[in-house]
Motif scaffolding. Structure first.
Motif, PDB file in Angstrom:
ATOM      1  N   SER A 158       0.834  -1.203   0.000  1.00  0.00           N
ATOM      2  CA  SER A 158       0.000   0.000   0.000  1.00  0.00           C
ATOM      3  C   SER A 158       0.869   1.255   0.000  1.00  0.00           C
ATOM      4  O   SER A 158       0.579   2.235  -0.697  1.00  0.00           O
ATOM      5  N   MET A 159       1.986   1.212   0.747  1.00  0.00           N
ATOM      6  CA  MET A 159       2.899   2.353   0.790  1.00  0.00           C
ATOM      7  C   MET A 159       3.554   2.573  -0.571  1.00  0.00           C
ATOM      8  O   MET A 159       3.725   3.710  -1.023  1.00  0.00           O
ATOM      9  N   LEU A 160       3.899   1.472  -1.256  1.00  0.00           N
ATOM     10  CA  LEU A 160       4.501   1.588  -2.583  1.00  0.00           C
ATOM     11  C   LEU A 160       3.520   2.185  -3.583  1.00  0.00           C
ATOM     12  O   LEU A 160       3.901   2.966  -4.459  1.00  0.00           O
ATOM     13  N   GLU A 161       2.253   1.824  -3.459  1.00  0.00           N
ATOM     14  CA  GLU A 161       1.249   2.408  -4.357  1.00  0.00           C
ATOM     15  C   GLU A 161       1.104   3.905  -4.094  1.00  0.00           C
ATOM     16  O   GLU A 161       0.973   4.705  -5.030  1.00  0.00           O
ATOM     17  N   ARG A 162       1.141   4.303  -2.809  1.00  0.00           N
ATOM     18  CA  ARG A 162       1.067   5.728  -2.498  1.00  0.00           C
ATOM     19  C   ARG A 162       2.308   6.451  -3.029  1.00  0.00           C
ATOM     20  O   ARG A 162       2.234   7.583  -3.503  1.00  0.00           O
ATOM     21  N   SER A 163       3.461   5.789  -2.954  1.00  0.00           N
ATOM     22  CA  SER A 163       4.689   6.371  -3.495  1.00  0.00           C
ATOM     23  C   SER A 163       4.567   6.584  -4.998  1.00  0.00           C
ATOM     24  O   SER A 163       4.923   7.648  -5.519  1.00  0.00           O
ATOM     25  N   ARG A 164       4.071   5.578  -5.697  1.00  0.00           N
ATOM     26  CA  ARG A 164       3.896   5.702  -7.152  1.00  0.00           C
ATOM     27  C   ARG A 164       2.976   6.854  -7.508  1.00  0.00           C
ATOM     28  O   ARG A 164       3.261   7.637  -8.422  1.00  0.00           O
ATOM     29  N   ALA A 165       1.866   7.001  -6.755  1.00  0.00           N
ATOM     30  CA  ALA A 165       0.943   8.099  -7.043  1.00  0.00           C
ATOM     31  C   ALA A 165       1.595   9.453  -6.763  1.00  0.00           C
ATOM     32  O   ALA A 165       1.424  10.407  -7.518  1.00  0.00           O
ATOM     33  N   ALA A 166       2.379   9.518  -5.669  1.00  0.00           N
ATOM     34  CA  ALA A 166       3.007  10.788  -5.305  1.00  0.00           C
ATOM     35  C   ALA A 166       4.067  11.202  -6.317  1.00  0.00           C
ATOM     36  O   ALA A 166       4.309  12.393  -6.516  1.00  0.00           O
ATOM     37  N   MET A 167       4.727  10.234  -6.972  1.00  0.00           N
ATOM     38  CA  MET A 167       5.760  10.566  -7.957  1.00  0.00           C
ATOM     39  C   MET A 167       5.206  11.429  -9.083  1.00  0.00           C
ATOM     40  O   MET A 167       5.949  12.167  -9.728  1.00  0.00           O
ATOM     41  N   ARG A 168       3.907  11.367  -9.330  1.00  0.00           N
ATOM     42  CA  ARG A 168       3.310  12.146 -10.419  1.00  0.00           C
ATOM     43  C   ARG A 168       2.869  13.536  -9.971  1.00  0.00           C
ATOM     44  O   ARG A 168       2.475  14.342 -10.810  1.00  0.00           O
ATOM     45  N   SER A 169       2.880  13.788  -8.639  1.00  0.00           N
ATOM     46  CA  SER A 169       2.460  15.106  -8.165  1.00  0.00           C
ATOM     47  C   SER A 169       3.481  15.729  -7.216  1.00  0.00           C
ATOM     48  O   SER A 169       3.752  16.924  -7.282  1.00  0.00           O
ATOM     49  N   ASP A 170       4.084  14.925  -6.324  1.00  0.00           N
ATOM     50  CA  ASP A 170       5.063  15.416  -5.354  1.00  0.00           C
ATOM     51  C   ASP A 170       6.206  14.405  -5.281  1.00  0.00           C
ATOM     52  O   ASP A 170       6.215  13.502  -4.440  1.00  0.00           O
ATOM     53  N   PRO A 171       7.229  14.527  -6.167  1.00  0.00           N
ATOM     54  CA  PRO A 171       8.292  13.511  -6.231  1.00  0.00           C
ATOM     55  C   PRO A 171       9.019  13.303  -4.903  1.00  0.00           C
ATOM     56  O   PRO A 171       9.398  12.175  -4.584  1.00  0.00           O
ATOM     57  N   GLU A 172       9.238  14.361  -4.132  1.00  0.00           N
ATOM     58  CA  GLU A 172       9.955  14.207  -2.866  1.00  0.00           C
ATOM     59  C   GLU A 172       9.166  13.339  -1.895  1.00  0.00           C
ATOM     60  O   GLU A 172       9.727  12.494  -1.192  1.00  0.00           O
TER      61      GLU A 172
END
Length: 649
Positions: A33-47
């Motif tokens: 679940s954390m990896l999925e949130r990371s993937r989504a954040a890479m498209r809006s907030d890379p840090e």
């Protein structure tokens, strides 16, 4: 353009690695679940995306041998992608750790090959990158991983477009788009369409590319994908730069700069500053351009991207030349030329040669300037020929695919009719001994079926040779007749007729009006061309006319009459504020010509007519040179070539 290439890969590949199919292979866990949130954040907030991926990796390392190997590969892949734009060494470390886990997670091998290809492409090694992409596609096909296959096709198609293999690149990108749509992945399908728009921009169809980018930008803004907005906005700026719409280009690059700073994205900032410097150079503000390029160079030290460095050097060379500092201009341009040559980036290489020629002439080195001008002309001519050749290759791919579909439909119908006939015969055999009259009636029914089948077959053959919209013969029919004339060595002339500004008509008044106008032009053609003239629709807004047994003057006169008749058409019921015009390319078939060579020559003449201002007829013949244009602007000089110093994409 490598900026857009890398960022689009993130949108394409990460959802594949964390797709519903991948999640189905293992139960949902807090780490996944954390990896999925990371993937989504890479498209809006890379840090934020990086922090989540590092936290997931730390949790997996704590689990030791019990850690999910697929999740470990995903975490390393996310961090490799993040660092690829910032720290190549860190990206290589994560890639190596992911590769070491492949024996336990072999399903992701194709994705890691694609990631390695991205790093090689960033380093300017397009040959090695292409080899890795080829291997990625082959591995995905072997393992029946459709998502990873689509990712590999996307990467390979994009790089083929950079190298000038437009038809093959378009084929890969369309196949990737079809796979994404079949897998129910609409964001990835949109991304592949963006890549097709980038390819259109490289082929010179900047207006069509702009249309696709603006449509994609609206969808990304609605979805809140801020990183992808920066990518698409940059692509839009490049298309506007190629269109020399400097005000709109400046607005686009300023938007990229603001958004990249907002989300902490240094590569986006560097590309935006390069674009703004290009606008300054185009407006003659070389000093302002240098200030922006200094900022971009500083950011480049944190963004390992050789083509970005070369693009900055190219703009710096242009600025130095404008400031009459030729020695510094030559130094910057020479470095840019080496990178573009290594990356096989032909359009940017041609621009660099042109700038080198101008800088050398400013320094008084006429011999060196001549040599660079020769290189500029050679690369520019090669690009033009590639665009023309690939345009025909693309049309052939589309035509062959459509023809194959029709052929398959006919075969399926014939098979169905044959199966029905066999079923009727079996029934007749079973009943023949009991009811002779019924058998006779069945024979009659079979005769009717055969008659209807033959009539349908003839009808389908007619449809296969006729354009559905205009009811003129289609491309297959006319080119078949042209092939027959060439085989018999019969003299003939070929005209390619193109409706001027047709896309603007469609955009302003709708496709129904566009269809009506195409039918009106088809009527003019039909009324003007009687046997033995062959005419038909070539595709889109293009028509083709074959005139047997005519010389060049007769062909030009016929084309001019046709142009005037179209210009006199009353189209006020559709277009109350304008008339319609056409441009015509003319050529004569010569000894040894093929269908492709005659078409290419006529298409070159048509392009000359378009560049010369449209609403005109231009002829081109092989050995005798190019006669003067005829039409509404016949007295004007030929259209100039692209001036040295212009920026192409």
């Amino acid at each position: 353009m490598l900026l857009s290439r890398l960022l689009i890969c993130l949108l394409v590949v990460l959802p594949s690695l964390l797709s519903p199919q991948a999640r189905a292979a293992a139960p949902e866990t807090p780490t996944r679940s954390m990896l999925e949130r990371s993937r989504a954040a890479m498209r809006s907030d890379p840090e934020q995306g990086r922090k989540l991926a590092e936290q997931a990796l730390a949790d997996l390392d704590q689990a030791g041998a019990a850690a999910d190997p697929d999740a470990l590969v995903l975490a390393h892949w996310l961090l490799c992608d993040y660092h690829a734009e910032r720290d190549r060494a860190a990206a290589e470390v994560h890639l190596g750790q992911a590769r070491a886990l492949l024996p336990r997670a072999p399903r992701l091998r194709a994705s890691l090959l694609g990631c390695e290809g991205d790093l090689r492409e960033l380093a300017g090694d397009s040959v090695q990158a292409m080899a890795l992409y080829e291997q990625s596609v082959a591995v995905a096909e072997q393992m029946h991983e459709d998502e990873q296959r689509a990712d590999g096709l996307y990467r390979r198609g994009y790089l083929r477009g950079v190298r000038g293999e437009f038809a093959n690149g378009l084929f890969d990108l369309r196949l990737a788009n079809q796979l994404y749509e079949r897998l129910g992945m609409p964001q990835q399908a949109l991304t592949s369409l963006n890549a097709i728009a980038i390819l259109y921009n490289r082929m010179g169809d900047h207006a069509q590319a702009r249309y696709y980018f603006e449509a994609a930008l609206k969808a990304q803004q609605a979805a809140g994908l801020r990183r992808e907005q920066a990518v698409t906005q940059h692509n839009l700026g490049r298309a506007l730069e190629n269109l020399k719409d400097w005000d709109a280009a400046q607005h686009a690059f300023e938007a990229v700069l603001a958004l990249s700073r907002e989300i902490g994205y240094p590569r986006g900032e560097a590309y935006a500053l390069r674009g703004l410097a290009s606008v300054r150079n185009a407006r003659g503000d070389a000093a302002g351009a240098l200030g922006l390029l200094d900022q971009a160079s500083e950011l480049h030290h944190r963004t390992p991207d050789e083509r970005l460095r070369a693009q900055i050097l190219l703009q710096r060379g242009i600025a130095m030349r404008l400031l009459r500092r030729p020695a510094e201009a030559l130094s910057a341009l020479g470095e840019a030329q080496k990178v573009f040559s290594s990356a096989d980036s032909r359009a940017e290489l041609a621009t660099t040669y042109g700038e080198l020629a101008t800088a050398l002439s400013d320094q008084g080195d006429w011999r060196g300037a001549f040599e660079q001008q020769q290189k500029y002309k050679a690369v520019s001519d090669e690009l033009l020929h590639r665009q023309l050749d690939q345009r025909f290759a693309t049309l052939k791919v589309e035509f062959d695919s459509a023809a194959k579909d029709k052929e398959n439909q006919l075969l399926m119908r014939e098979k169905a009719a044959t199966e029905r006939a066999l079923d009727q015969e079996r029934r007749a055999g079973a009943l023949r001994a009991v009811v002779i009259a019924l058998a006779a009636l069945l024979v009659v029914v079979m005769g009717v079926l055969v008659w209807r089948h033959r009539r349908t077959s003839h009808r389908m053959q007619d449809l296969a040779m006729t354009d559905e919209l205009t009811h003129l013969p289609n491309r297959r029919h006319v080119l078949g007749r042209l092939q027959g004339l060439l085989a018999q060595a019969q003299p003939c002339a070929l005209l390619i007729v193109d409706l001027d500004f047709f896309k603007m008509i469609n955009d302003a008044h709708g496709h129904l009006v566009g269809d009506d106008i195409l039918r009106a032009i088809a009527t003019v053609l039909r009324d003007s061309g009687r046997a033995p003239v062959e005419l038909g629709r070539l595709g889109g807004e293009e028509f083709i006319v074959v005139l047997p047994e005519v010389d060049l003057d007769t062909a030009i006169a016929a084309a001019e009459r046709l142009r005037l008749k179209v210009a006199e058409l009353d189209v006020s019921r559709w277009l109350p504020d304008r008339n319609i015009t056409i441009s015509i390319g003319i050529t004569l078939a010569e000894s040894g010509d093929t269908v492709s060579s005659v078409l290419r020559r006529a298409d070159e003449a048509l392009y000359e007519a378009k560049r010369g201002g449209r609403n005109r007829c231009v002829a081109r013949i092989g050995a005798m040179g190019l006669p003067p244009a005829r039409g509404a602007a016949a007295a004007e000089a030929p259209a100039p070539t692209v001036p040295a110093g212009s920026v192409t994409s």
